[in-house]
Design a protein around this motif. Structure first.
Motif, PDB file in Angstrom:
ATOM      1  N   ASP A  87       0.835  -1.201   0.000  1.00 37.32           N
ATOM      2  CA  ASP A  87       0.000   0.000   0.000  1.00 37.32           C
ATOM      3  C   ASP A  87       0.868   1.249   0.000  1.00 37.32           C
ATOM      4  O   ASP A  87       1.829   1.358   0.781  1.00 37.32           O
ATOM      5  CB  ASP A  87      -0.900   0.026   1.242  1.00 37.32           C
ATOM      6  CG  ASP A  87      -1.921  -1.085   1.239  1.00 37.32           C
ATOM      7  OD1 ASP A  87      -2.385  -1.457   0.151  1.00 37.32           O
ATOM      8  OD2 ASP A  87      -2.261  -1.581   2.333  1.00 37.32           O
ATOM      9  N   VAL A  92      -3.509   4.315   1.766  1.00 40.14           N
ATOM     10  CA  VAL A  92      -3.912   4.351   3.174  1.00 40.14           C
ATOM     11  C   VAL A  92      -4.694   5.622   3.475  1.00 40.14           C
ATOM     12  O   VAL A  92      -5.730   5.591   4.156  1.00 40.14           O
ATOM     13  CB  VAL A  92      -2.678   4.243   4.092  1.00 40.14           C
ATOM     14  CG1 VAL A  92      -3.072   4.446   5.554  1.00 40.14           C
ATOM     15  CG2 VAL A  92      -2.002   2.894   3.913  1.00 40.14           C
ATOM     16  N   LEU A  93      -4.222   6.756   2.943  1.00 37.08           N
ATOM     17  CA  LEU A  93      -4.860   8.028   3.221  1.00 37.08           C
ATOM     18  C   LEU A  93      -6.288   8.094   2.688  1.00 37.08           C
ATOM     19  O   LEU A  93      -7.166   8.690   3.319  1.00 37.08           O
ATOM     20  CB  LEU A  93      -4.033   9.171   2.615  1.00 37.08           C
ATOM     21  CG  LEU A  93      -3.643  10.283   3.586  1.00 37.08           C
ATOM     22  CD1 LEU A  93      -2.786   9.706   4.701  1.00 37.08           C
ATOM     23  CD2 LEU A  93      -2.907  11.403   2.883  1.00 37.08           C
ATOM     24  N   LYS A  95      -8.451   5.627   2.382  1.00 34.42           N
ATOM     25  CA  LYS A  95      -9.321   4.864   3.284  1.00 34.42           C
ATOM     26  C   LYS A  95      -9.516   5.607   4.603  1.00 34.42           C
ATOM     27  O   LYS A  95     -10.606   5.599   5.185  1.00 34.42           O
ATOM     28  CB  LYS A  95      -8.731   3.476   3.529  1.00 34.42           C
ATOM     29  CG  LYS A  95      -8.728   2.590   2.283  1.00 34.42           C
ATOM     30  CD  LYS A  95      -8.048   1.264   2.547  1.00 34.42           C
ATOM     31  CE  LYS A  95      -8.049   0.395   1.307  1.00 34.42           C
ATOM     32  NZ  LYS A  95      -7.353  -0.896   1.510  1.00 34.42           N
ATOM     33  N   VAL A  96      -8.454   6.243   5.078  1.00 30.41           N
ATOM     34  CA  VAL A  96      -8.535   7.022   6.309  1.00 30.41           C
ATOM     35  C   VAL A  96      -9.526   8.170   6.147  1.00 30.41           C
ATOM     36  O   VAL A  96     -10.370   8.420   7.024  1.00 30.41           O
ATOM     37  CB  VAL A  96      -7.140   7.567   6.692  1.00 30.41           C
ATOM     38  CG1 VAL A  96      -7.253   8.735   7.657  1.00 30.41           C
ATOM     39  CG2 VAL A  96      -6.287   6.459   7.307  1.00 30.41           C
ATOM     40  N   ASP A  99     -13.172   6.876   5.922  1.00 34.10           N
ATOM     41  CA  ASP A  99     -13.629   6.456   7.251  1.00 34.10           C
ATOM     42  C   ASP A  99     -13.958   7.657   8.129  1.00 34.10           C
ATOM     43  O   ASP A  99     -14.973   7.673   8.836  1.00 34.10           O
ATOM     44  CB  ASP A  99     -12.557   5.601   7.935  1.00 34.10           C
ATOM     45  CG  ASP A  99     -12.696   4.127   7.588  1.00 34.10           C
ATOM     46  OD1 ASP A  99     -13.514   3.797   6.716  1.00 34.10           O
ATOM     47  OD2 ASP A  99     -11.965   3.301   8.181  1.00 34.10           O
ATOM     48  N   TYR A 100     -13.091   8.650   8.111  1.00 32.69           N
ATOM     49  CA  TYR A 100     -13.324   9.830   8.947  1.00 32.69           C
ATOM     50  C   TYR A 100     -14.617  10.521   8.548  1.00 32.69           C
ATOM     51  O   TYR A 100     -15.372  10.995   9.403  1.00 32.69           O
ATOM     52  CB  TYR A 100     -12.149  10.799   8.824  1.00 32.69           C
ATOM     53  CG  TYR A 100     -12.263  11.980   9.758  1.00 32.69           C
ATOM     54  CD1 TYR A 100     -12.046  11.827  11.125  1.00 32.69           C
ATOM     55  CD2 TYR A 100     -12.591  13.242   9.278  1.00 32.69           C
ATOM     56  CE1 TYR A 100     -12.163  12.902  11.995  1.00 32.69           C
ATOM     57  CE2 TYR A 100     -12.708  14.321  10.141  1.00 32.69           C
ATOM     58  CZ  TYR A 100     -12.493  14.148  11.497  1.00 32.69           C
ATOM     59  OH  TYR A 100     -12.615  15.210  12.351  1.00 32.69           O
ATOM     60  N   PHE A 106     -11.065   7.157  12.498  1.00 29.76           N
ATOM     61  CA  PHE A 106     -10.308   6.196  11.693  1.00 29.76           C
ATOM     62  C   PHE A 106      -9.270   5.534  12.584  1.00 29.76           C
ATOM     63  O   PHE A 106      -8.976   6.003  13.696  1.00 29.76           O
ATOM     64  CB  PHE A 106      -9.651   6.857  10.476  1.00 29.76           C
ATOM     65  CG  PHE A 106      -8.626   7.915  10.802  1.00 29.76           C
ATOM     66  CD1 PHE A 106      -7.299   7.587  11.076  1.00 29.76           C
ATOM     67  CD2 PHE A 106      -8.980   9.259  10.822  1.00 29.76           C
ATOM     68  CE1 PHE A 106      -6.358   8.564  11.372  1.00 29.76           C
ATOM     69  CE2 PHE A 106      -8.051  10.248  11.110  1.00 29.76           C
ATOM     70  CZ  PHE A 106      -6.727   9.900  11.387  1.00 29.76           C
ATOM     71  N   LEU A 108      -5.434   3.091  12.608  1.00 31.01           N
ATOM     72  CA  LEU A 108      -4.257   2.587  11.909  1.00 31.01           C
ATOM     73  C   LEU A 108      -3.533   1.580  12.789  1.00 31.01           C
ATOM     74  O   LEU A 108      -3.438   1.769  14.012  1.00 31.01           O
ATOM     75  CB  LEU A 108      -3.302   3.732  11.569  1.00 31.01           C
ATOM     76  CG  LEU A 108      -3.840   4.794  10.605  1.00 31.01           C
ATOM     77  CD1 LEU A 108      -2.979   6.045  10.654  1.00 31.01           C
ATOM     78  CD2 LEU A 108      -3.908   4.246   9.184  1.00 31.01           C
ATOM     79  N   TYR A 122      -0.762   0.192   8.602  1.00 32.17           N
ATOM     80  CA  TYR A 122      -1.895  -0.406   7.917  1.00 32.17           C
ATOM     81  C   TYR A 122      -3.182   0.324   8.297  1.00 32.17           C
ATOM     82  O   TYR A 122      -3.376   0.685   9.461  1.00 32.17           O
ATOM     83  CB  TYR A 122      -2.061  -1.878   8.290  1.00 32.17           C
ATOM     84  CG  TYR A 122      -0.981  -2.799   7.783  1.00 32.17           C
ATOM     85  CD1 TYR A 122      -1.101  -3.450   6.560  1.00 32.17           C
ATOM     86  CD2 TYR A 122       0.171  -3.030   8.550  1.00 32.17           C
ATOM     87  CE1 TYR A 122      -0.108  -4.313   6.101  1.00 32.17           C
ATOM     88  CE2 TYR A 122       1.169  -3.888   8.099  1.00 32.17           C
ATOM     89  CZ  TYR A 122       1.019  -4.524   6.871  1.00 32.17           C
ATOM     90  OH  TYR A 122       2.001  -5.366   6.416  1.00 32.17           O
ATOM     91  N   TRP A 123      -4.057   0.487   7.326  1.00 34.69           N
ATOM     92  CA  TRP A 123      -5.414   0.975   7.617  1.00 34.69           C
ATOM     93  C   TRP A 123      -6.200  -0.138   8.287  1.00 34.69           C
ATOM     94  O   TRP A 123      -6.091  -1.312   7.924  1.00 34.69           O
ATOM     95  CB  TRP A 123      -6.096   1.390   6.315  1.00 34.69           C
ATOM     96  CG  TRP A 123      -7.587   1.527   6.421  1.00 34.69           C
ATOM     97  CD1 TRP A 123      -8.283   2.581   6.923  1.00 34.69           C
ATOM     98  CD2 TRP A 123      -8.589   0.583   5.991  1.00 34.69           C
ATOM     99  NE1 TRP A 123      -9.635   2.362   6.850  1.00 34.69           N
ATOM    100  CE2 TRP A 123      -9.849   1.137   6.282  1.00 34.69           C
ATOM    101  CE3 TRP A 123      -8.533  -0.683   5.407  1.00 34.69           C
ATOM    102  CZ2 TRP A 123     -11.049   0.475   5.991  1.00 34.69           C
ATOM    103  CZ3 TRP A 123      -9.711  -1.347   5.122  1.00 34.69           C
ATOM    104  CH2 TRP A 123     -10.951  -0.762   5.416  1.00 34.69           C
ATOM    105  N   ASP A 125     -10.125  -1.305   9.388  1.00 34.71           N
ATOM    106  CA  ASP A 125     -11.551  -1.075   9.167  1.00 34.71           C
ATOM    107  C   ASP A 125     -12.229  -0.784  10.509  1.00 34.71           C
ATOM    108  O   ASP A 125     -12.276  -1.647  11.392  1.00 34.71           O
ATOM    109  CB  ASP A 125     -12.170  -2.320   8.520  1.00 34.71           C
ATOM    110  CG  ASP A 125     -13.598  -2.089   8.044  1.00 34.71           C
ATOM    111  OD1 ASP A 125     -14.233  -1.124   8.510  1.00 34.71           O
ATOM    112  OD2 ASP A 125     -14.071  -2.886   7.204  1.00 34.71           O
TER     113      ASP A 125
END
Length: 360
Positions: A87, A92-93, A95-96, A99-100, A106, A108, A122-123, A125
């Protein structure tokens, strides 16, 4: 003195009011160290369902995530990937950011090498993560839908820059959150998101059922027993329901003219106009919750084309009030993780694609 009595029977008339809005509750479960999030511990799944099934909400969240990522993202040491899955920091950003915007939080997973240095990020869930009362310990499970006693969890400590624990969790939640878990940024418009889903469901059902809710079929040859009523209703639904039956003709066989079946139209009572007005109001409320306007996401107001000047002015305000603050929070998180000021650089989004001053 005799009295003539007339017997009537009505079917499929079910006055029923139901709210599908799920409350953001937190509950301590006896014998467990984690706090339950929502009814049956499913609140994050509910929020994700709103995101998946509300077009306006999804458009705002995905579009805002694009703005947050900007034109380019890079890591201070020039690394191309941030974990062994390959990744990139942008992966990663994204997905972060999503989520936010969905959950107001979020997470990590931080991995250190044998020397205690940060080696992987890692992100995580959010739907699969629960916390203790103080956000000091986190519990990860692939399936929180199981009964509490059957849920298998992996426990992780909170990230600490001064602690060389091999694996830890960095959990971040919005400033408006007051409990163990986060409050979504659009919390004031959750009801509107539910309404938007119901409007879509209504129109889908109208089409799927060939708009038969606008007609009444009257059998004028007496009222049969309840089981016979059910059988007649079932056969009619089987024969005439569904979009594939559009334009077909209903045929009725009668003993005589007096016992003929009649089909009557019900007045629509302005449903189309009412739903259209409601849909516009719902959309407006969702945009209001995010403090933005449709034009920012390429959705001009009715009757207007795309106006670059209007877009630029609207985006400047949204960027200042929403996008930049979120970018700053995310950058601060990575600064704490890597222990370096300006650990990641975000080149702000521009319509032309030209780079501006970096966020770091």
């Amino acid at each position: 003195m005799s009295e003539n009595k007339v017997k009537y029977a009505f079917a499929s008339v079910s006055p029923y009011i139901q709210t599908n809005k799920v409350e953001n509750t937190e509950k301590k479960i006896s014998g467990k160290d984690f706090i339950s999030w929502g009814v049956d511990n499913k609140y994050p799944n509910y929020l994700y369902g709103l995101y998946e099934n509300t077009a306006t909400l999804q458009s705002v969240i995905n579009g805002t995530a694009d703005f947050i990522l900007g034109n380019e993202v890079s890591v201070y040491d020039g690394r191309t990937t941030v974990n062994n899955n390959g990744d990139t920091i942008e992966d990663v950003l994204r997905k972060v950011a999503v989520d936010y915007l969905i959950f107001g939080s979020f997470a990590l997973q931080i991995i250190r090498n044998v020397f205690g240095k940060i080696s992987e990020v890692y992100w995580v869930d959010i739907r699969k993560l629960r916390s203790d009362e103080k956000n000091e310990v986190f519990f990860f499970s692939e399936d929180w839908d199981k009964s509490v006693g059957r849920v298998k969890t992996i426990k992780y400590p909170k990230f600490n820059a001064l602690d060389e624990t091999p694996t830890s969790i960095f959990y971040y939640k919005s400033d408006i959150s007051r409990g163990v878990y986060s409050t979504p940024l659009y919390s004031g418009a959750i009801t509107e998101c539910e309404i938007s889903k119901r409007i879509s469901d209504f129109h889908l059902n109208e089409i799927s059922n060939n708009f038969l809710t606008s007609k009444v079929v009257n059998f004028n040859n007496g009222v049969p027993e309840e089981d016979m009523q059910d059988e007649i209703e079932r056969k009619i639904n089987e024969k005439f329901s569904g979009s594939e039956n559009g334009g077909r003709i209903m045929i009725a066989f009668n003993d005589n003219k007096d016992n003929a079946v009649t089909v009557e139209n019900l007045g629509e009572d302005g449903f189309a106009d009412r739903y259209s007005a409601l849909s516009k109001r719902v959309e407006s409320q969702i945009f209001t919750a995010f403090r933005c306007t449709p034009v920012i996401f390429g959705l001009p107001q009715e009757g207007d084309g795309f106006n670059v000047n209007e877009y630029n002015e609207s985006f400047k305000l949204y960027n200042r009030t929403t996008v930049k603050p979120i970018q700053k929070r995310i950058v601060d998180v990575f600064d704490k993780i890597y222990g370096v000021k300006g650990s990641i650089n975000i080149v702000p989004f521009t319509l032309s694609g030209e780079n501006e001053t970096m966020v770091e």
